[in-house]
Scaffold this motif. Sequence first.
Motif, PDB file in Angstrom:
ATOM      1  N   GLU A   1       0.852  -1.200   0.000  1.00 52.32           N
ATOM      2  CA  GLU A   1       0.000   0.000   0.000  1.00 52.32           C
ATOM      3  C   GLU A   1       0.878   1.237   0.000  1.00 52.32           C
ATOM      4  O   GLU A   1       1.734   1.394   0.865  1.00 52.32           O
ATOM      5  CB  GLU A   1      -0.909  -0.008   1.239  1.00 52.32           C
ATOM      6  CG  GLU A   1      -1.846   1.167   1.346  1.00 52.32           C
ATOM      7  CD  GLU A   1      -2.808   1.283   0.170  1.00 52.32           C
ATOM      8  OE1 GLU A   1      -2.969   2.399  -0.351  1.00 52.32           O
ATOM      9  OE2 GLU A   1      -3.392   0.250  -0.219  1.00 52.32           O
TER      10      GLU A   1
ATOM     11  N   ARG B   1      -0.360   4.468   0.013  1.00 57.80           N
ATOM     12  CA  ARG B   1      -0.978   5.532   0.804  1.00 57.80           C
ATOM     13  C   ARG B   1      -0.780   5.246   2.289  1.00 57.80           C
ATOM     14  O   ARG B   1      -1.033   4.152   2.769  1.00 57.80           O
ATOM     15  CB  ARG B   1      -2.471   5.646   0.488  1.00 57.80           C
ATOM     16  CG  ARG B   1      -3.137   6.830   1.186  1.00 57.80           C
ATOM     17  CD  ARG B   1      -4.531   7.067   0.689  1.00 57.80           C
ATOM     18  NE  ARG B   1      -4.584   7.340  -0.732  1.00 57.80           N
ATOM     19  CZ  ARG B   1      -4.423   8.554  -1.275  1.00 57.80           C
ATOM     20  NH1 ARG B   1      -4.179   9.580  -0.522  1.00 57.80           N
ATOM     21  NH2 ARG B   1      -4.521   8.709  -2.573  1.00 57.80           N
ATOM     22  N   VAL B   2      -0.314   6.260   2.997  1.00 50.95           N
ATOM     23  CA  VAL B   2      -0.138   6.150   4.445  1.00 50.95           C
ATOM     24  C   VAL B   2      -1.438   6.629   5.093  1.00 50.95           C
ATOM     25  O   VAL B   2      -1.931   7.721   4.790  1.00 50.95           O
ATOM     26  CB  VAL B   2       1.053   7.020   4.926  1.00 50.95           C
ATOM     27  CG1 VAL B   2       1.226   6.944   6.429  1.00 50.95           C
ATOM     28  CG2 VAL B   2       2.330   6.591   4.214  1.00 50.95           C
ATOM     29  N   SER B   3      -1.993   5.820   5.972  1.00 48.04           N
ATOM     30  CA  SER B   3      -3.275   6.162   6.596  1.00 48.04           C
ATOM     31  C   SER B   3      -3.094   7.293   7.610  1.00 48.04           C
ATOM     32  O   SER B   3      -1.996   7.527   8.114  1.00 48.04           O
ATOM     33  CB  SER B   3      -3.861   4.939   7.305  1.00 48.04           C
ATOM     34  OG  SER B   3      -3.099   4.650   8.475  1.00 48.04           O
ATOM     35  N   ASP B   4      -4.185   7.981   7.912  1.00 47.00           N
ATOM     36  CA  ASP B   4      -4.160   9.038   8.936  1.00 47.00           C
ATOM     37  C   ASP B   4      -3.700   8.474  10.277  1.00 47.00           C
ATOM     38  O   ASP B   4      -2.964   9.130  11.008  1.00 47.00           O
ATOM     39  CB  ASP B   4      -5.543   9.682   9.087  1.00 47.00           C
ATOM     40  CG  ASP B   4      -5.920  10.523   7.877  1.00 47.00           C
ATOM     41  OD1 ASP B   4      -5.007  10.961   7.141  1.00 47.00           O
ATOM     42  OD2 ASP B   4      -7.121  10.746   7.666  1.00 47.00           O
ATOM     43  N   GLU B   5      -4.129   7.250  10.573  1.00 40.74           N
ATOM     44  CA  GLU B   5      -3.729   6.623  11.842  1.00 40.74           C
ATOM     45  C   GLU B   5      -2.223   6.405  11.899  1.00 40.74           C
ATOM     46  O   GLU B   5      -1.587   6.641  12.932  1.00 40.74           O
ATOM     47  CB  GLU B   5      -4.465   5.290  12.041  1.00 40.74           C
ATOM     48  CG  GLU B   5      -5.963   5.419  12.236  1.00 40.74           C
ATOM     49  CD  GLU B   5      -6.736   5.628  10.919  1.00 40.74           C
ATOM     50  OE1 GLU B   5      -6.205   5.320   9.829  1.00 40.74           O
ATOM     51  OE2 GLU B   5      -7.870   6.134  10.992  1.00 40.74           O
ATOM     52  N   GLU B   6      -1.628   5.963  10.780  1.00 38.88           N
ATOM     53  CA  GLU B   6      -0.180   5.757  10.737  1.00 38.88           C
ATOM     54  C   GLU B   6       0.574   7.078  10.891  1.00 38.88           C
ATOM     55  O   GLU B   6       1.597   7.143  11.580  1.00 38.88           O
ATOM     56  CB  GLU B   6       0.234   5.082   9.427  1.00 38.88           C
ATOM     57  CG  GLU B   6      -0.210   3.639   9.314  1.00 38.88           C
ATOM     58  CD  GLU B   6       0.020   3.076   7.927  1.00 38.88           C
ATOM     59  OE1 GLU B   6       0.722   2.054   7.832  1.00 38.88           O
ATOM     60  OE2 GLU B   6      -0.494   3.662   6.943  1.00 38.88           O
TER      61      GLU B   6
ATOM     62  N   GLN C   1      -0.542   9.811  12.452  1.00 38.93           N
ATOM     63  CA  GLN C   1      -0.679  10.252  13.837  1.00 38.93           C
ATOM     64  C   GLN C   1       0.210   9.433  14.776  1.00 38.93           C
ATOM     65  O   GLN C   1       0.821   9.977  15.705  1.00 38.93           O
ATOM     66  CB  GLN C   1      -2.143  10.188  14.284  1.00 38.93           C
ATOM     67  CG  GLN C   1      -3.039  11.189  13.567  1.00 38.93           C
ATOM     68  CD  GLN C   1      -2.493  12.610  13.625  1.00 38.93           C
ATOM     69  OE1 GLN C   1      -2.083  13.089  14.666  1.00 38.93           O
ATOM     70  NE2 GLN C   1      -2.465  13.276  12.474  1.00 38.93           N
TER      71      GLN C   1
END
Length: 113
Positions: free
Chosen positions: A55, A57-62, A64
Amino acid sequence: MRIMPASEFQLNREVEYGSPEQNEAVRRIIEDVRQDGDAALRRMAEQFDRVTVAELRVSDEEIQAAYAQVDAEFLAALRQAAANIRAFHEKQKRSRGWTCRPTAACWAKSSDR
């Protein structure tokens, strides 16, 4: 921050930096990403970094979680450095000489000498 599609990226410079071989390698990488998008990025991650990327795209959770692991002073220093780099290059695009800090002057040097 705005994520720029590869199709919008332009590598037009009045002055070339690096060797002709380095510039050609960069041109090929940009063209590969323009043509193949994420697949090209995955190939290059395997080629240059020896990792398989599932993947991109880095998630918002990652994001944060990463911020939570970094000292606030270090983060402030990174943000200031990024602002300095942006300001430097914005001025560089418009002028051959400018004040880059209250106590320092910066000059662009021609590479054809």
